[in-house]
Scaffold this motif. Structure first.
Motif, PDB file in Angstrom:
ATOM      1  N   THR A  62     -31.107  14.846-115.930  1.00 33.61           N
ATOM      2  CA  THR A  62     -31.410  15.821-114.881  1.00 33.61           C
ATOM      3  C   THR A  62     -30.366  15.813-113.778  1.00 33.61           C
ATOM      4  N   ILE A  63     -30.205  17.005-113.184  1.00 35.42           N
ATOM      5  CA  ILE A  63     -29.257  17.229-112.097  1.00 35.42           C
ATOM      6  C   ILE A  63     -29.997  17.913-110.953  1.00 35.42           C
ATOM      7  N   ALA A  64     -29.738  17.505-109.726  1.00 34.21           N
ATOM      8  CA  ALA A  64     -30.244  18.188-108.529  1.00 34.21           C
ATOM      9  C   ALA A  64     -29.068  18.852-107.831  1.00 34.21           C
ATOM     10  N   GLY A  65     -29.133  20.170-107.726  1.00 38.18           N
ATOM     11  CA  GLY A  65     -27.986  20.927-107.223  1.00 38.18           C
ATOM     12  C   GLY A  65     -27.520  20.547-105.836  1.00 38.18           C
ATOM     13  N   HIS A  66     -28.462  20.300-104.912  1.00 37.86           N
ATOM     14  CA  HIS A  66     -28.042  20.065-103.525  1.00 37.86           C
ATOM     15  C   HIS A  66     -27.255  18.771-103.359  1.00 37.86           C
ATOM     16  N   LYS A  67     -27.327  17.882-104.364  1.00 34.52           N
ATOM     17  CA  LYS A  67     -26.561  16.640-104.287  1.00 34.52           C
ATOM     18  C   LYS A  67     -25.069  16.853-104.515  1.00 34.52           C
ATOM     19  N   ILE A  74     -32.334  24.284-106.738  1.00 33.77           N
ATOM     20  CA  ILE A  74     -31.856  24.535-108.093  1.00 33.77           C
ATOM     21  C   ILE A  74     -31.498  23.206-108.750  1.00 33.77           C
ATOM     22  N   GLY A  75     -31.824  23.076-110.012  1.00 31.56           N
ATOM     23  CA  GLY A  75     -31.484  21.873-110.748  1.00 31.56           C
ATOM     24  C   GLY A  75     -31.307  22.212-112.213  1.00 31.56           C
ATOM     25  N   ALA A  76     -31.043  21.215-113.013  1.00 35.01           N
ATOM     26  CA  ALA A  76     -30.836  21.446-114.441  1.00 35.01           C
ATOM     27  C   ALA A  76     -31.355  20.266-115.238  1.00 35.01           C
ATOM     28  N   LEU A  77     -31.853  20.565-116.418  1.00 34.11           N
ATOM     29  CA  LEU A  77     -32.276  19.532-117.360  1.00 34.11           C
ATOM     30  C   LEU A  77     -31.478  19.694-118.643  1.00 34.11           C
TER      31      LEU A  77
END
Length: 248
Positions: A62-67, A74-77
């Protein structure tokens, strides 16, 4: 800890308090030997260190966009081919049938662009140079009254978890001023300081863990800003020495 009931193991790629990078490749290998799926939360790591799902061997990431400077929300799996998961929201076929509802195209594109920009910046070691400079400055001021929590080499380049021995982390932040943003892994309730569960699990002694502060540098952090923080910390420390009084 794997039993015959285990279906998934999930481990942070890098710890959010110490920045220490976990041995995800080894963990994924152990999981697969036991027929268990492996997930890693790489929110802290993506954009700061190279991430390759094939090298890690994970089934989910998983990715957290604001990081990495994409918009919040927004994020991604990442899901490895051949794995079917239960939809998060039923009722429509959006996002390959995994989440019903209109897709946020603008934020999707923003996340993709942020990843492109971050990838180009991975070869830029400015943040690590600044973090090393900041830590050296702390050592000059506090000497043996500071301790780095976590591994020095296997960690994110922007994260420093420092214990100020003889100080309480939260009170130290108050003295630094409202224009300074950092975090502590401790909390004070009714005069009793509760230390970070992370540092407790690492067997960091209470007297050291209570003074922990996490410093996180970003791509907009400057040497001049770090010098201001070092100057304030030096003033706080000198005043403490003059008063022969510990901040508790």
């Amino acid at each position: 800890m794997i039993t015959n009931r285990t279906i998934l193991v999930t481990i942070m790629h890098s710890n959010n308090e110490t920045g220490v990078i976990q041995p995800i490749e080894d963990i994924a290998e152990i999981c697969h030997k036991h027929g268990v799926l492996c997930h890693t939360d790489a929110s802290q790591s993506v954009g700061k260190v190279p991430i390759d799902v094939r090298e890690l061997g994970v089934d989910f990431l998983t990715i957290a966009g604001h990081k990495l400077y994409a918009p919040k929300g927004i994020g991604a799996l990442y899901t490895r081919n051949g794995i079917a998961i239960e939809p998060l929201v039923h009722g429509a076929g959006h996002e390959l049938g995994r989440r019903a509802g209109t897709e946020n195209v603008i934020f999707d594109v923003a996340l993709g662009k942020a990843c492109e920009v971050a990838k180009k910046g991975l070869q830029n070691h400015t943040i690590k140079v600044l973090a090393d400079y900041f830590y050296a400055g702390l050592q000059d001021i506090f000497g043996n009254r500071i301790k780095l929590n976590g591994d020095w080499e296997r960690r994110l380049p922007n994260t420093l978890n420092i214990s100020f021995i003889g100080y309480e982390g939260s009170k130290l932040l108050v003295l630094l001023g409202e224009d300074f943003a950092a975090s502590t892994g401790s909390a004070c309730h009714s005069g009793v300081v509760t230390i970070s569960p992370i540092l407790k699990a690492m067997n960091v002694p209470y007297e050291i863990a209570r003074g922990a502060v996490r410093f996180s540098l970003g791509k907009y952090t400057t040497k001049e800003e770090l010098d201001i923080v070092l100057k304030r910390l030096k003033d706080i420390h000198l005043k403490s020495i003059e008063n022969s009084d510990e901040i508790i």
